[in-house]
Motif scaffolding. Sequence first.
Motif, PDB file in Angstrom:
ATOM      1  N   PHE A 216       0.798  -1.225   0.000  1.00 18.76           N
ATOM      2  CA  PHE A 216       0.000   0.000   0.000  1.00 18.76           C
ATOM      3  C   PHE A 216       0.837   1.284   0.000  1.00 18.76           C
ATOM      4  N   ALA A 217       2.103   1.186   0.381  1.00 22.12           N
ATOM      5  CA  ALA A 217       2.949   2.386   0.424  1.00 22.12           C
ATOM      6  C   ALA A 217       3.743   2.583  -0.861  1.00 22.12           C
ATOM      7  N   LEU A 218       3.706   1.627  -1.763  1.00 20.66           N
ATOM      8  CA  LEU A 218       4.522   1.693  -2.972  1.00 20.66           C
ATOM      9  C   LEU A 218       4.072   2.842  -3.872  1.00 20.66           C
ATOM     10  N   THR A 219       5.010   3.705  -4.225  1.00 24.64           N
ATOM     11  CA  THR A 219       4.704   4.847  -5.100  1.00 24.64           C
ATOM     12  C   THR A 219       5.512   4.814  -6.393  1.00 24.64           C
ATOM     13  N   THR A 220       6.643   4.099  -6.390  1.00 21.43           N
ATOM     14  CA  THR A 220       7.572   4.185  -7.515  1.00 21.43           C
ATOM     15  C   THR A 220       8.103   2.818  -7.916  1.00 21.43           C
ATOM     16  N   ILE A 221       8.143   2.574  -9.226  1.00 24.43           N
ATOM     17  CA  ILE A 221       8.821   1.396  -9.774  1.00 24.43           C
ATOM     18  C   ILE A 221      10.117   1.882 -10.405  1.00 24.43           C
ATOM     19  N   ASP A 222      11.234   1.273 -10.028  1.00 24.03           N
ATOM     20  CA  ASP A 222      12.542   1.743 -10.462  1.00 24.03           C
ATOM     21  C   ASP A 222      12.694   1.652 -11.985  1.00 24.03           C
ATOM     22  N   GLU A 223      13.343   2.651 -12.573  1.00 27.79           N
ATOM     23  CA  GLU A 223      13.548   2.708 -14.019  1.00 27.79           C
ATOM     24  C   GLU A 223      14.334   1.509 -14.546  1.00 27.79           C
ATOM     25  N   SER A 224      15.123   0.885 -13.674  1.00 30.77           N
ATOM     26  CA  SER A 224      15.954  -0.249 -14.108  1.00 30.77           C
ATOM     27  C   SER A 224      15.132  -1.450 -14.531  1.00 30.77           C
ATOM     28  N   ILE A 225      13.810  -1.413 -14.304  1.00 31.69           N
ATOM     29  CA  ILE A 225      12.959  -2.531 -14.710  1.00 31.69           C
ATOM     30  C   ILE A 225      13.072  -2.769 -16.221  1.00 31.69           C
ATOM     31  N   GLY A 226      13.400  -1.728 -16.963  1.00 27.09           N
ATOM     32  CA  GLY A 226      13.514  -1.854 -18.415  1.00 27.09           C
ATOM     33  C   GLY A 226      14.653  -2.756 -18.858  1.00 27.09           C
ATOM     34  N   LYS A 227      15.574  -3.094 -17.950  1.00 21.19           N
ATOM     35  CA  LYS A 227      16.708  -3.956 -18.287  1.00 21.19           C
ATOM     36  C   LYS A 227      16.358  -5.444 -18.206  1.00 21.19           C
ATOM     37  N   LEU A 228      15.169  -5.762 -17.703  1.00 20.10           N
ATOM     38  CA  LEU A 228      14.800  -7.170 -17.472  1.00 20.10           C
ATOM     39  C   LEU A 228      14.217  -7.767 -18.746  1.00 20.10           C
ATOM     40  N   LYS A 229      15.093  -8.196 -19.620  1.00 19.16           N
ATOM     41  CA  LYS A 229      14.674  -8.644 -20.949  1.00 19.16           C
ATOM     42  C   LYS A 229      13.893  -9.956 -20.921  1.00 19.16           C
ATOM     43  N   ASN A 230      13.975 -10.706 -19.833  1.00 25.26           N
ATOM     44  CA  ASN A 230      13.254 -11.983 -19.732  1.00 25.26           C
ATOM     45  C   ASN A 230      11.932 -11.858 -18.985  1.00 25.26           C
ATOM     46  N   LEU A 231      11.613 -10.675 -18.511  1.00 23.68           N
ATOM     47  CA  LEU A 231      10.428 -10.487 -17.682  1.00 23.68           C
ATOM     48  C   LEU A 231       9.152 -10.678 -18.508  1.00 23.68           C
ATOM     49  N   THR A 232       8.288 -11.584 -18.037  1.00 26.31           N
ATOM     50  CA  THR A 232       7.031 -11.861 -18.742  1.00 26.31           C
ATOM     51  C   THR A 232       5.805 -11.426 -17.960  1.00 26.31           C
ATOM     52  N   HIS A 233       5.942 -11.219 -16.645  1.00 26.41           N
ATOM     53  CA  HIS A 233       4.771 -10.966 -15.801  1.00 26.41           C
ATOM     54  C   HIS A 233       5.110  -9.881 -14.784  1.00 26.41           C
ATOM     55  N   VAL A 234       4.387  -8.773 -14.830  1.00 32.94           N
ATOM     56  CA  VAL A 234       4.499  -7.713 -13.823  1.00 32.94           C
ATOM     57  C   VAL A 234       3.134  -7.523 -13.184  1.00 32.94           C
ATOM     58  N   SER A 235       3.099  -7.623 -11.871  1.00 30.73           N
ATOM     59  CA  SER A 235       1.825  -7.535 -11.151  1.00 30.73           C
ATOM     60  C   SER A 235       1.990  -6.645  -9.930  1.00 30.73           C
ATOM     61  N   THR A 236       1.165  -5.578  -9.869  1.00 31.07           N
ATOM     62  CA  THR A 236       1.194  -4.674  -8.712  1.00 31.07           C
ATOM     63  C   THR A 236      -0.229  -4.397  -8.207  1.00 31.07           C
ATOM     64  N   PRO A 237      -1.050  -5.417  -8.001  1.00 29.59           N
ATOM     65  CA  PRO A 237      -2.442  -5.175  -7.611  1.00 29.59           C
ATOM     66  C   PRO A 237      -2.557  -4.489  -6.248  1.00 29.59           C
ATOM     67  N   HIS A 238      -3.467  -3.520  -6.182  1.00 30.96           N
ATOM     68  CA  HIS A 238      -3.822  -2.833  -4.940  1.00 30.96           C
ATOM     69  C   HIS A 238      -2.668  -2.042  -4.344  1.00 30.96           C
ATOM     70  N   CYS A 239      -1.733  -1.630  -5.178  1.00 30.05           N
ATOM     71  CA  CYS A 239      -0.711  -0.674  -4.730  1.00 30.05           C
ATOM     72  C   CYS A 239      -1.327   0.711  -4.917  1.00 30.05           C
ATOM     73  N   ARG A 240      -2.068   1.138  -3.938  1.00 34.85           N
ATOM     74  CA  ARG A 240      -2.978   2.271  -4.068  1.00 34.85           C
ATOM     75  C   ARG A 240      -2.293   3.604  -4.327  1.00 34.85           C
ATOM     76  N   LEU A 241      -1.010   3.717  -3.929  1.00 33.83           N
ATOM     77  CA  LEU A 241      -0.315   4.999  -4.083  1.00 33.83           C
ATOM     78  C   LEU A 241       0.597   5.035  -5.299  1.00 33.83           C
ATOM     79  N   LEU A 242       0.603   3.979  -6.084  1.00 33.92           N
ATOM     80  CA  LEU A 242       1.435   3.966  -7.278  1.00 33.92           C
ATOM     81  C   LEU A 242       0.911   5.006  -8.271  1.00 33.92           C
ATOM     82  N   LEU A 243       1.728   5.992  -8.566  1.00 32.41           N
ATOM     83  CA  LEU A 243       1.275   7.139  -9.345  1.00 32.41           C
ATOM     84  C   LEU A 243       1.431   6.942 -10.843  1.00 32.41           C
TER      85      LEU A 243
END
Length: 617
Positions: A216-243
């Motif tokens: 619930f306190a998460l506001t930011t996803i780090d820019e380095s996520i773009g380096k994860l070339k094998n990433l197939t699934h990103v899930s952030t349900p109910h992170c209410r403060l994610l802008l």
Amino acid sequence: MWDDSGWFPNAAIKVLVQRSLIKIHVINEMSEKYEVFEMHDQIRDMGRAIVDEECSRKLQNKSRLWNKQDSWDLLQRKVPRAIDAEGIQVLRKDDRFNENDYVSAEWFENMPNLRYLQAENVNFQGTFPCFPTDLKWLQLERCYFDSPPSDFNLENLVILDLYKTNMAPILIKQLSLRLKAFERLKVLSFREVETKSTPDFTNMPSLVELQFLDCFALTTIDESIGKLKNLTHVSTPHCRLLLKLPDSICQLGSLEILDLQGCFSLTSLPEQLGELGSLKKLDLSWTNIKNVPCSLKNLREILLYGCESLLRLPDSIHRLSSLEMLGLNGCSELCSIPEGLGDMESLKKIDLSGTSIEVIPDSIGQLTDLLELSLCNSKSLDSLPDSICHLISLKSLNLSGCLSLCSLPERLGNMEKLEELILDNTRIEIIPDSVGQLKNLRLLSLHGCKLLNALPISIRQLSSIQQLKMSGTGLKNSENDLPHLAAINIIELTSSSFELLGLCDQTHKALEILHLKDAIIGELPQCVGRMKNLKELRLECEMLKELPSWIDLYLENLTQLEVWSMHLKALPDCIGSLKLMRKLELKCVKLEALPNSIGRLKKLAQRVDDEPYPSNV
């Protein structure tokens, strides 16, 4: 984890399925679809017996510890030699920590082979420099560390799953700082963790699945996520403060699932999101998104449930040419659908429930692969286009709660594959005669259609009908209008015992479930006794005063009896002879006592609310 251990899971699983040793079920839960393993308990017990035999039943020689007491006993022993365990579950139901009831870090020093550790409600003490280096899967739920460790050796970890664990914030910093420490990590899952930002993902090149659930306190996803070339699934349900999402997320060329449901503060998406060429599912439910991205040509599923800020769909929505599922349930401000909807020829399911849509575009008739169409609680919809009858593949049409809907298209019967037609609480006055052409119709639900006074004669041709729900309609003498329902399994209707008599004469041979809702009867009609195959009997009859003494003689196959009544005071003693009874639910305010014979209902193990029955049951 199996891949990382040098095994071949896909081939092995296929063999196990072919030999019927395991099953894989696809679970559809809310907006989530996932697969689960199911193993017969005899196969499980056989595997456990093999482990017991191999180790002569000595705990320290067991390769796997599944009994929570065994795990606890072993961890608390001072075993001088190495422990062979490869997998351990340490589970405590009581979430209250006792200072004398803990797991010491040094107890793991003699477990060089440990690959899987699951702990729940465990108090850890000490430091962890000698933690097993071959650990592949670490799952901690509601665990407490007296001193959150900074010395975990997790270089070979493949799956890390932390839920309400106080070590999580420390570990998030380690994930960012420890070079090469997490190179093998493929699944990272944090649930209800107090953190404002994700770690730097630079040191996790193998990551395939990333989850931040209810953070619930998460506001930011780090820019380095773009380096994860094998990433197939990103899930952030109910992170209410994610802008917002970082622009770098558009560089994830392998991303297939992006789940942002419940991120209330999210109002927009990166402009370059269309570059996610592999994205198949996008879940934006319960966000404040105002615009729908239309450049994702390979997208198969977009869910926008409860997006109350969504006012319209763009005309360019037809560009989602691969879309199979369009979910707009609860978009209460959405008033129209673009005419281009008909160009989305891959669509199989459309959910427009709870919207303010007034008109369905004529082009909908072009969606010849559409299987499900739900418009329930679309209160502004007053008619359907004739072109809807061109939906030759449609199996389910749900119009319940369309309070302004007064009529159906005359050629409704052209939808020959229709299996479910739900018209509950509409203003329908006439059902088209063509309904008799629906040879595959299994469910016809007319509950609450108060303006419906008659059924067409053609309804007798519905040879596949299994469920007919008619409670709260304007039908007065339904036995003359009903089809010859040789295969009917469920009937739900409002009627007096006289009207029920004609119905029972037609259906008593096959009837398995009977639901009488708001029927004005003081006693159960004799005709119910002719329903030899009846298994479930639900009586929502306020005036019902008694159950018949013949119930055990004629309804011997009854497994479920539910009674709602304001006047029923007692059950007949013969009810104890219903040997197959599994569920008995009584909501009868004047019920004074249960008969002693109820103790003979051996299969009646628990109440609906899981409270145990009295000792005589």
